[in-house]
Design a protein around this motif. Structure first.
Motif, PDB file in Angstrom:
ATOM      1  N   LYS A  10      -6.651  11.399  -0.202  1.00  0.00           N
ATOM      2  CA  LYS A  10      -6.889  10.056  -0.401  1.00  0.00           C
ATOM      3  C   LYS A  10      -5.717   9.378  -0.976  1.00  0.00           C
ATOM      4  O   LYS A  10      -5.647   8.191  -1.534  1.00  0.00           O
ATOM      5  CB  LYS A  10      -7.973   9.342  -1.067  1.00  0.00           C
ATOM      6  N   LYS A  11      -4.257   9.614  -0.577  1.00  0.00           N
ATOM      7  CA  LYS A  11      -3.325   9.175  -1.368  1.00  0.00           C
ATOM      8  C   LYS A  11      -2.701   8.080  -0.446  1.00  0.00           C
ATOM      9  O   LYS A  11      -2.125   7.083  -0.987  1.00  0.00           O
ATOM     10  CB  LYS A  11      -2.253  10.293  -1.262  1.00  0.00           C
ATOM     11  N   PHE A  12      -2.952   7.919   0.807  1.00  0.00           N
ATOM     12  CA  PHE A  12      -2.239   7.040   1.421  1.00  0.00           C
ATOM     13  C   PHE A  12      -3.078   5.969   2.055  1.00  0.00           C
ATOM     14  O   PHE A  12      -4.177   6.370   2.702  1.00  0.00           O
ATOM     15  CB  PHE A  12      -1.290   7.930   2.616  1.00  0.00           C
ATOM     16  N   ASP A  13      -2.743   4.695   2.300  1.00  0.00           N
ATOM     17  CA  ASP A  13      -3.195   3.791   2.966  1.00  0.00           C
ATOM     18  C   ASP A  13      -2.706   3.673   4.356  1.00  0.00           C
ATOM     19  O   ASP A  13      -3.795   3.432   5.419  1.00  0.00           O
ATOM     20  CB  ASP A  13      -3.117   2.406   2.395  1.00  0.00           C
ATOM     21  N   PHE A  14      -1.635   4.106   4.912  1.00  0.00           N
ATOM     22  CA  PHE A  14      -0.975   4.145   6.093  1.00  0.00           C
ATOM     23  C   PHE A  14      -0.276   5.551   6.210  1.00  0.00           C
ATOM     24  O   PHE A  14       0.477   5.904   5.238  1.00  0.00           O
ATOM     25  CB  PHE A  14       0.125   2.974   6.353  1.00  0.00           C
ATOM     26  N   GLY A  26       0.765  -1.029  -0.100  1.00  0.00           N
ATOM     27  CA  GLY A  26       0.035   0.007  -0.038  1.00  0.00           C
ATOM     28  C   GLY A  26       0.760   1.334  -0.001  1.00  0.00           C
ATOM     29  O   GLY A  26       2.130   1.229   0.029  1.00  0.00           O
ATOM     30  N   ASN A  27       0.095   2.147  -0.136  1.00  0.00           N
ATOM     31  CA  ASN A  27       1.067   3.720  -0.181  1.00  0.00           C
ATOM     32  C   ASN A  27       1.305   4.064   1.296  1.00  0.00           C
ATOM     33  O   ASN A  27       0.293   4.033   2.187  1.00  0.00           O
ATOM     34  CB  ASN A  27       0.109   4.793  -0.858  1.00  0.00           C
ATOM     35  N   PHE A  28       2.312   4.374   1.750  1.00  0.00           N
ATOM     36  CA  PHE A  28       2.652   4.615   3.067  1.00  0.00           C
ATOM     37  C   PHE A  28       3.418   6.034   3.348  1.00  0.00           C
ATOM     38  O   PHE A  28       4.405   6.095   2.505  1.00  0.00           O
ATOM     39  CB  PHE A  28       3.601   3.436   3.723  1.00  0.00           C
ATOM     40  N   LEU A  29       2.840   6.827   4.083  1.00  0.00           N
ATOM     41  CA  LEU A  29       3.470   8.044   4.369  1.00  0.00           C
ATOM     42  C   LEU A  29       4.114   8.244   5.677  1.00  0.00           C
ATOM     43  O   LEU A  29       3.520   7.684   6.755  1.00  0.00           O
ATOM     44  CB  LEU A  29       2.568   9.310   4.273  1.00  0.00           C
ATOM     45  N   ASP A  30       5.523   8.386   5.788  1.00  0.00           N
ATOM     46  CA  ASP A  30       6.225   8.742   6.927  1.00  0.00           C
ATOM     47  C   ASP A  30       6.083  10.286   6.851  1.00  0.00           C
ATOM     48  O   ASP A  30       6.995  10.849   6.361  1.00  0.00           O
ATOM     49  CB  ASP A  30       7.763   7.894   6.763  1.00  0.00           C
ATOM     50  N   LEU A  31       5.500  10.683   7.902  1.00  0.00           N
ATOM     51  CA  LEU A  31       5.017  12.052   7.971  1.00  0.00           C
ATOM     52  C   LEU A  31       6.178  12.661   8.866  1.00  0.00           C
ATOM     53  O   LEU A  31       6.609  12.084  10.002  1.00  0.00           O
ATOM     54  CB  LEU A  31       3.791  12.055   8.635  1.00  0.00           C
ATOM     55  N   GLY A  32       6.655  13.830   8.393  1.00  0.00           N
ATOM     56  CA  GLY A  32       7.899  14.419   9.339  1.00  0.00           C
ATOM     57  C   GLY A  32       8.977  13.338   9.677  1.00  0.00           C
ATOM     58  O   GLY A  32       9.456  13.114  10.451  1.00  0.00           O
ATOM     59  N   THR A  33       9.567  12.967   8.196  1.00  0.00           N
ATOM     60  CA  THR A  33      10.483  11.833   8.000  1.00  0.00           C
ATOM     61  C   THR A  33      11.768  12.277   8.871  1.00  0.00           C
ATOM     62  O   THR A  33      12.579  11.291   9.258  1.00  0.00           O
ATOM     63  CB  THR A  33      10.374  11.558   6.817  1.00  0.00           C
ATOM     64  N   GLY A  34      12.173  13.474   8.875  1.00  0.00           N
ATOM     65  CA  GLY A  34      13.661  13.909   9.338  1.00  0.00           C
ATOM     66  C   GLY A  34      14.605  13.004   8.902  1.00  0.00           C
ATOM     67  O   GLY A  34      14.871  13.337   7.565  1.00  0.00           O
ATOM     68  N   ARG A  84      -8.005  14.094   4.996  1.00  0.00           N
ATOM     69  CA  ARG A  84      -8.015  14.534   3.742  1.00  0.00           C
ATOM     70  C   ARG A  84      -6.874  13.414   2.865  1.00  0.00           C
ATOM     71  O   ARG A  84      -7.379  12.764   1.735  1.00  0.00           O
ATOM     72  CB  ARG A  84      -7.779  15.756   3.321  1.00  0.00           C
ATOM     73  N   ILE A  85      -5.862  13.427   3.247  1.00  0.00           N
ATOM     74  CA  ILE A  85      -4.819  12.436   2.663  1.00  0.00           C
ATOM     75  C   ILE A  85      -4.893  11.037   2.939  1.00  0.00           C
ATOM     76  O   ILE A  85      -4.430  10.213   1.899  1.00  0.00           O
ATOM     77  CB  ILE A  85      -3.368  13.021   2.741  1.00  0.00           C
ATOM     78  N   LEU A  86      -5.648  10.525   4.022  1.00  0.00           N
ATOM     79  CA  LEU A  86      -5.675   9.020   4.327  1.00  0.00           C
ATOM     80  C   LEU A  86      -6.914   8.899   3.156  1.00  0.00           C
ATOM     81  O   LEU A  86      -7.969   9.130   3.011  1.00  0.00           O
ATOM     82  CB  LEU A  86      -6.388   9.044   5.665  1.00  0.00           C
ATOM     83  N   ASN A  87      -6.456   7.434   2.632  1.00  0.00           N
ATOM     84  CA  ASN A  87      -7.454   6.832   1.820  1.00  0.00           C
ATOM     85  C   ASN A  87      -8.637   6.321   2.688  1.00  0.00           C
ATOM     86  O   ASN A  87      -8.668   6.557   4.020  1.00  0.00           O
ATOM     87  CB  ASN A  87      -6.868   5.404   1.221  1.00  0.00           C
TER      88      ASN A  87
END
Ligand SMILES: C[S@@+](CC[C@H](N)C(=O)[O-])C[C@H]1O[C@@H](n2cnc3c(N)ncnc32)[C@H](O)[C@@H]1O
Length: 209
Positions: free
Chosen positions: A109-113, A51-59, A137-140
């Motif tokens: 709706k870009k990310f599954d996680f 799935g599409n996974f966002l690491d938010l604030g990836t640093g 908004r950005i979560l699927n």
């Protein structure tokens, strides 16, 4: 103040980009080369691996890199251009982007996680609704946010230091209108600020529709 890294950090926390520009990521209090143990447990026990996974604030980008070892399509975003420039040198497989979650330009709706390891707890109470709005908004549909933050039970760090320490109730209050709160449990961060700070891990599933 427990140690030198924290002194350095609190001096710079108002300007993330400056901090990343002048500091080696390996000495930052949150640097963790391996996949965060709470996220790893969640992925393994639920068999999440695509799935599409966002690491938010990836640093430092370490969590994004560990996630790319699964079959996830990984994006790592951070408000700091310097952090993203450094992270990009570590991997060509990950889509590293500069993005401010409070004014995010990421697609609907870009990310599954989504993994938030230490970002939500930066924001003041007044900023939380905007954060929640953007995550929604950005979560699927039925997408999942894994949220790890400093716990109110952490007594060794001063309340004046960043970040905010949160209670389970505060997380529930912020997310329950838009998400099913699957769990919120006590845990720790790996070594940071010379101790293992008490933390919370929350798993929040976006309500559908
Ligand atoms: C405590 S660090 C955690 C870094 C990373 N998640 C980790 O665990 O190694 C918080 C990160 O959030 C980033 N950040 C701060 N405000 C942000 C915002 N509004 N949008 C996106 N990232 C932000 C900082 O630049 C920093 O890299």
């Amino acid at each position: 103040m427990p140690n030198k890294e924290l002194e350095n950090f609190t001096e710079h926390f108002t300007d993330w980009d400056e901090y990343y520009k002048e500091t080696k990521v390996e000495v930052m209090p949150w640097y963790e080369k391996n996949l965060d143990h709470d996220l790893e447990n969640e992925l393994e026990s639920n068999n999440y691996n695509v799935g599409n996974f966002l690491d938010l604030g990836t640093g430092p980008g370490t969590q994004a890199i560990q996630l790319s070892k699964y079959n996830f399509d990984v994006t790592g975003t951070d408000i700091s251009k310097s952090a993203i420039e450094k992270a990009k040198k570590l991997s060509n497989e990950i889509n590293f982007l500069v993005d401010d979650i409070l004014n995010s330009k990421l697609a609907d709706k870009k990310f599954d996680f989504i993994f938030d390891r230490g970002i939500f707890h930066i924001f003041d109470v007044s900023q939380r609704p905007q954060y929640v709005k953007q995550i929604k908004r950005i979560l699927n549909d039925n997408g999942i946010l894994f949220l790890k933050c400093m716990s109110i039970d952490e007594k060794n760090l001063s309340d004046d230091d960043m970040p905010h320490k949160l209670s389970k109730q505060e997380i529930t209050d912020a997310f329950e209108d838009d998400s099913d709160v699957l769990r919120i449990d006590d845990t720790v961060y790996n070594e940071a600020y010379g101790i293992k700070p008490k933390a919370l891990i929350a798993v929040l599933k976006k309500k559908f529709p």
